[in-house]
Scaffold this motif. Structure first.
Motif, PDB file in Angstrom:
ATOM      1  N   UNK A 169       0.865  -1.179   0.000  1.00 28.21           N
ATOM      2  CA  UNK A 169       0.000   0.000   0.000  1.00 28.21           C
ATOM      3  C   UNK A 169       0.900   1.228   0.000  1.00 28.21           C
ATOM      4  N   UNK A 170       0.644   2.147  -0.929  1.00 29.22           N
ATOM      5  CA  UNK A 170       1.497   3.321  -1.101  1.00 29.22           C
ATOM      6  C   UNK A 170       0.693   4.559  -0.740  1.00 29.22           C
ATOM      7  N   UNK A 171       1.165   5.321   0.245  1.00 31.48           N
ATOM      8  CA  UNK A 171       0.451   6.523   0.665  1.00 31.48           C
ATOM      9  C   UNK A 171       1.248   7.774   0.300  1.00 31.48           C
ATOM     10  N   UNK A 172       0.551   8.894   0.253  1.00 35.01           N
ATOM     11  CA  UNK A 172       1.171  10.171  -0.127  1.00 35.01           C
ATOM     12  C   UNK A 172       0.480  11.273   0.665  1.00 35.01           C
ATOM     13  N   UNK A 173       1.249  12.072   1.364  1.00 37.83           N
ATOM     14  CA  UNK A 173       0.723  13.240   2.080  1.00 37.83           C
ATOM     15  C   UNK A 173      -0.209  12.838   3.218  1.00 37.83           C
ATOM     16  N   UNK A 174      -0.015  11.678   3.790  1.00 34.57           N
ATOM     17  CA  UNK A 174      -0.889  11.191   4.850  1.00 34.57           C
ATOM     18  C   UNK A 174      -0.250  11.450   6.212  1.00 34.57           C
ATOM     19  N   UNK A 175      -0.908  12.199   7.095  1.00 38.02           N
ATOM     20  CA  UNK A 175      -0.374  12.402   8.445  1.00 38.02           C
ATOM     21  C   UNK A 175      -0.241  11.080   9.184  1.00 38.02           C
ATOM     22  N   UNK A 176       0.691  11.041  10.103  1.00 45.39           N
ATOM     23  CA  UNK A 176       0.991   9.770  10.767  1.00 45.39           C
ATOM     24  C   UNK A 176      -0.207   9.249  11.565  1.00 45.39           C
ATOM     25  N   UNK A 177      -0.980  10.141  12.185  1.00 41.09           N
ATOM     26  CA  UNK A 177      -2.138   9.682  12.957  1.00 41.09           C
ATOM     27  C   UNK A 177      -3.200   9.060  12.048  1.00 41.09           C
ATOM     28  N   UNK A 178      -3.370   9.633  10.872  1.00 40.17           N
ATOM     29  CA  UNK A 178      -4.323   9.077   9.911  1.00 40.17           C
ATOM     30  C   UNK A 178      -3.825   7.725   9.399  1.00 40.17           C
ATOM     31  N   UNK A 179      -2.532   7.619   9.229  1.00 39.61           N
ATOM     32  CA  UNK A 179      -1.941   6.348   8.818  1.00 39.61           C
ATOM     33  C   UNK A 179      -2.262   5.267   9.850  1.00 39.61           C
ATOM     34  N   UNK A 180      -2.019   5.613  11.127  1.00 35.49           N
ATOM     35  CA  UNK A 180      -2.221   4.627  12.195  1.00 35.49           C
ATOM     36  C   UNK A 180      -3.695   4.349  12.455  1.00 35.49           C
ATOM     37  N   UNK A 181      -4.534   5.380  12.346  1.00 34.24           N
ATOM     38  CA  UNK A 181      -5.918   5.230  12.743  1.00 34.24           C
ATOM     39  C   UNK A 181      -6.868   4.817  11.638  1.00 34.24           C
ATOM     40  N   UNK A 182      -6.481   5.032  10.376  1.00 38.40           N
ATOM     41  CA  UNK A 182      -7.379   4.744   9.260  1.00 38.40           C
ATOM     42  C   UNK A 182      -6.778   3.760   8.265  1.00 38.40           C
ATOM     43  N   UNK A 183      -5.570   4.063   7.775  1.00 39.81           N
ATOM     44  CA  UNK A 183      -4.988   3.242   6.708  1.00 39.81           C
ATOM     45  C   UNK A 183      -4.612   1.853   7.207  1.00 39.81           C
ATOM     46  N   UNK A 184      -3.863   1.788   8.283  1.00 38.95           N
ATOM     47  CA  UNK A 184      -3.402   0.482   8.775  1.00 38.95           C
ATOM     48  C   UNK A 184      -4.568  -0.412   9.198  1.00 38.95           C
ATOM     49  N   UNK A 185      -5.558   0.093   9.951  1.00 46.50           N
ATOM     50  CA  UNK A 185      -6.712  -0.765  10.251  1.00 46.50           C
ATOM     51  C   UNK A 185      -7.455  -1.218   8.991  1.00 46.50           C
ATOM     52  N   UNK A 186      -7.544  -0.350   7.980  1.00 43.61           N
ATOM     53  CA  UNK A 186      -8.192  -0.749   6.734  1.00 43.61           C
ATOM     54  C   UNK A 186      -7.437  -1.864   6.041  1.00 43.61           C
ATOM     55  N   UNK A 187      -6.127  -1.776   6.024  1.00 42.30           N
ATOM     56  CA  UNK A 187      -5.320  -2.831   5.427  1.00 42.30           C
ATOM     57  C   UNK A 187      -5.541  -4.159   6.147  1.00 42.30           C
ATOM     58  N   UNK A 188      -5.594  -4.087   7.449  1.00 42.46           N
ATOM     59  CA  UNK A 188      -5.789  -5.314   8.225  1.00 42.46           C
ATOM     60  C   UNK A 188      -7.177  -5.912   7.996  1.00 42.46           C
ATOM     61  N   UNK A 189      -8.185  -5.057   7.906  1.00 45.00           N
ATOM     62  CA  UNK A 189      -9.542  -5.547   7.666  1.00 45.00           C
ATOM     63  C   UNK A 189      -9.626  -6.269   6.321  1.00 45.00           C
ATOM     64  N   UNK A 190      -9.036  -5.655   5.293  1.00 45.89           N
ATOM     65  CA  UNK A 190      -9.066  -6.287   3.980  1.00 45.89           C
ATOM     66  C   UNK A 190      -8.307  -7.591   3.950  1.00 45.89           C
ATOM     67  N   UNK A 191      -7.154  -7.603   4.615  1.00 42.72           N
ATOM     68  CA  UNK A 191      -6.339  -8.820   4.643  1.00 42.72           C
ATOM     69  C   UNK A 191      -7.056  -9.944   5.384  1.00 42.72           C
ATOM     70  N   UNK A 192      -7.704  -9.615   6.483  1.00 40.92           N
ATOM     71  CA  UNK A 192      -8.439 -10.635   7.244  1.00 40.92           C
ATOM     72  C   UNK A 192      -9.593 -11.190   6.416  1.00 40.92           C
ATOM     73  N   UNK A 193     -10.269 -10.327   5.701  1.00 44.00           N
ATOM     74  CA  UNK A 193     -11.373 -10.768   4.846  1.00 44.00           C
ATOM     75  C   UNK A 193     -10.888 -11.750   3.790  1.00 44.00           C
ATOM     76  N   UNK A 194      -9.686 -11.479   3.241  1.00 42.22           N
ATOM     77  CA  UNK A 194      -9.141 -12.339   2.185  1.00 42.22           C
ATOM     78  C   UNK A 194      -8.352 -13.517   2.725  1.00 42.22           C
ATOM     79  N   UNK A 195      -8.158 -13.558   4.041  1.00 35.77           N
ATOM     80  CA  UNK A 195      -7.395 -14.648   4.637  1.00 35.77           C
ATOM     81  C   UNK A 195      -5.934 -14.640   4.246  1.00 35.77           C
ATOM     82  N   UNK A 196      -5.341 -13.471   4.223  1.00 36.12           N
ATOM     83  CA  UNK A 196      -3.943 -13.335   3.805  1.00 36.12           C
ATOM     84  C   UNK A 196      -3.242 -12.335   4.711  1.00 36.12           C
ATOM     85  N   UNK A 197      -1.895 -12.302   4.696  1.00 39.18           N
ATOM     86  CA  UNK A 197      -1.182 -11.291   5.484  1.00 39.18           C
ATOM     87  C   UNK A 197      -1.443  -9.887   4.946  1.00 39.18           C
ATOM     88  N   UNK A 198      -1.400  -8.913   5.819  1.00 36.55           N
ATOM     89  CA  UNK A 198      -1.560  -7.530   5.389  1.00 36.55           C
ATOM     90  C   UNK A 198      -0.384  -7.123   4.503  1.00 36.55           C
TER      91      UNK A 198
END
Length: 318
Positions: A169-198
């Motif tokens: 996942x490639x981000x641009x201009x994303x504040x660190x809090x948004x990265x931790x609070x929105x992007x990373x949880x989203x990546x984990x949710x998608x990975x769990x749904x697909x049964x694969x590592x984030x």
């Protein structure tokens, strides 16, 4: 990251050399319509600088998935080094200009596109008759270095999709809090749904050393003026809690600096700020000195990159 759009391929060489001769891991470039990134990286390899590369990101409307897979595998085979092949749909107006209409579903188009590219790179026969992608064929068998498929990620929906189908996942201009609070949880949710590592997270971070002869707001404007007018970036930054409207460039740049989407400070402060990105989940941090290049020029940009890289491997950053 190459902090400008090259007009001659030899302009890429100092940055490729920096990766070759320092602790930097890879050389990145976004989509360009002058020296095309795949060809620029191949030129650097021909000049003797065979380094890992990242495309962050190339725009889907510009090439069919078969051409995309062929280009990125050709790049990996020519350089002999790993490649991150980042993809994104591009702005809606760009889609309309090249395709005649926007993608009715951005996420649906990306899913079909990446499915086709991955299938081709995996060496199988791809047979997709989708809403957005028509592809039946395969690439000739060949041995190539590792190719990771990346997605440009700004918002939660794209993060979930990247968690399902991407390697990076490639981000641009994303504040660190948004990265931790929105992007990373989203990546984990998608990975769990697909049964694969984030997927890995590669954060492109606009950055500049503080100097008496420059201001952070000027640097941020010079680095991200176009992004601060783009609706999808404005939406992401607003979701991150920044008061960005797209109507007042100076005020928006000030908000970006205050909100930590653009980093400025002395070496110790910048190392500490980048460490926060690592702690938030970034596996790779891409130094983006576009503002420095645009205002202070090539020599100062190279000096600043060397200073940052020296500080980052001084024991304070892993």
């Amino acid at each position: 990251m190459i902090p400008f759009v090259p007009r001659r391929p030899e302009q890429i060489l100092p940055y490729a050399a920096l990766v070759e001769w320092t602790s930097a891991h890879a050389l990145w470039q976004g989509q360009a319509t002058l020296i095309e990134p795949h060809q620029g990286f191949v030129y650097a390899a021909g000049a003797g600088f065979r380094v890992p590369t990242g495309l962050g990101v190339t725009l889907m409307p510009m090439r069919h998935p078969y051409e995309a897979a062929l280009q990125v595998r050709s790049l990996a085979m020519t350089t002999g080094e790993p490649v991150v092949a980042g993809f994104g749909p591009g702005p809606v107006v760009f889609q309309e200009s090249l395709l005649g209409e926007r993608y009715p579903s951005q996420l649906g188009a990306i899913r079909e596109y990446v499915t086709a590219v991955r299938g081709l790179l995996d060496g199988g026969v791809v047979d997709i008759r989708g809403e957005y992608v028509q592809c039946k064929g395969m690439l000739p068998p060949a041995v190539a270095p590792k190719i990771e498929i990346g997605l440009g990620v700004l918002r939660k929906g794209m993060a979930r999709l990247a968690g399902e189908i991407a390697d990076v996942a490639i981000t641009w201009l994303t504040p660190v809090d948004y990265l931790a609070g929105t992007v990373v949880p989203g990546l984990r949710e998608g990975a769990e749904k697909a049964g694969r590592p984030a997927p890995r997270l590669a954060a492109m971070v606009p950055i500049a050393l503080a100097r008496p002869d420059r201001t952070p707001v000027e640097q941020a404007m010079a680095s991200n003026a176009l992004h601060l007018q783009a609706p999808h970036y404005i939406d992401m930054l607003q979701k991150a809690g920044l008061d960005v409207t797209g109507k007042d460039p100076a005020a928006d740049a000030k908000a970006v600096v205050a909100g930590g989407a653009f980093l400025s400070g002395d070496l110790d402060q910048l190392v500490a700020a980048l460490k926060e990105y690592e702690q938030a989940g970034a596996d790779e941090i891409i130094l983006n000195l576009t503002g420095v290049f645009n205002l202070q020029g090539q020599k100062e940009t190279m000096n600043e990159l060397k200073s940052l890289l020296g500080a980052l491997v001084g024991g304070t950053f892993n």
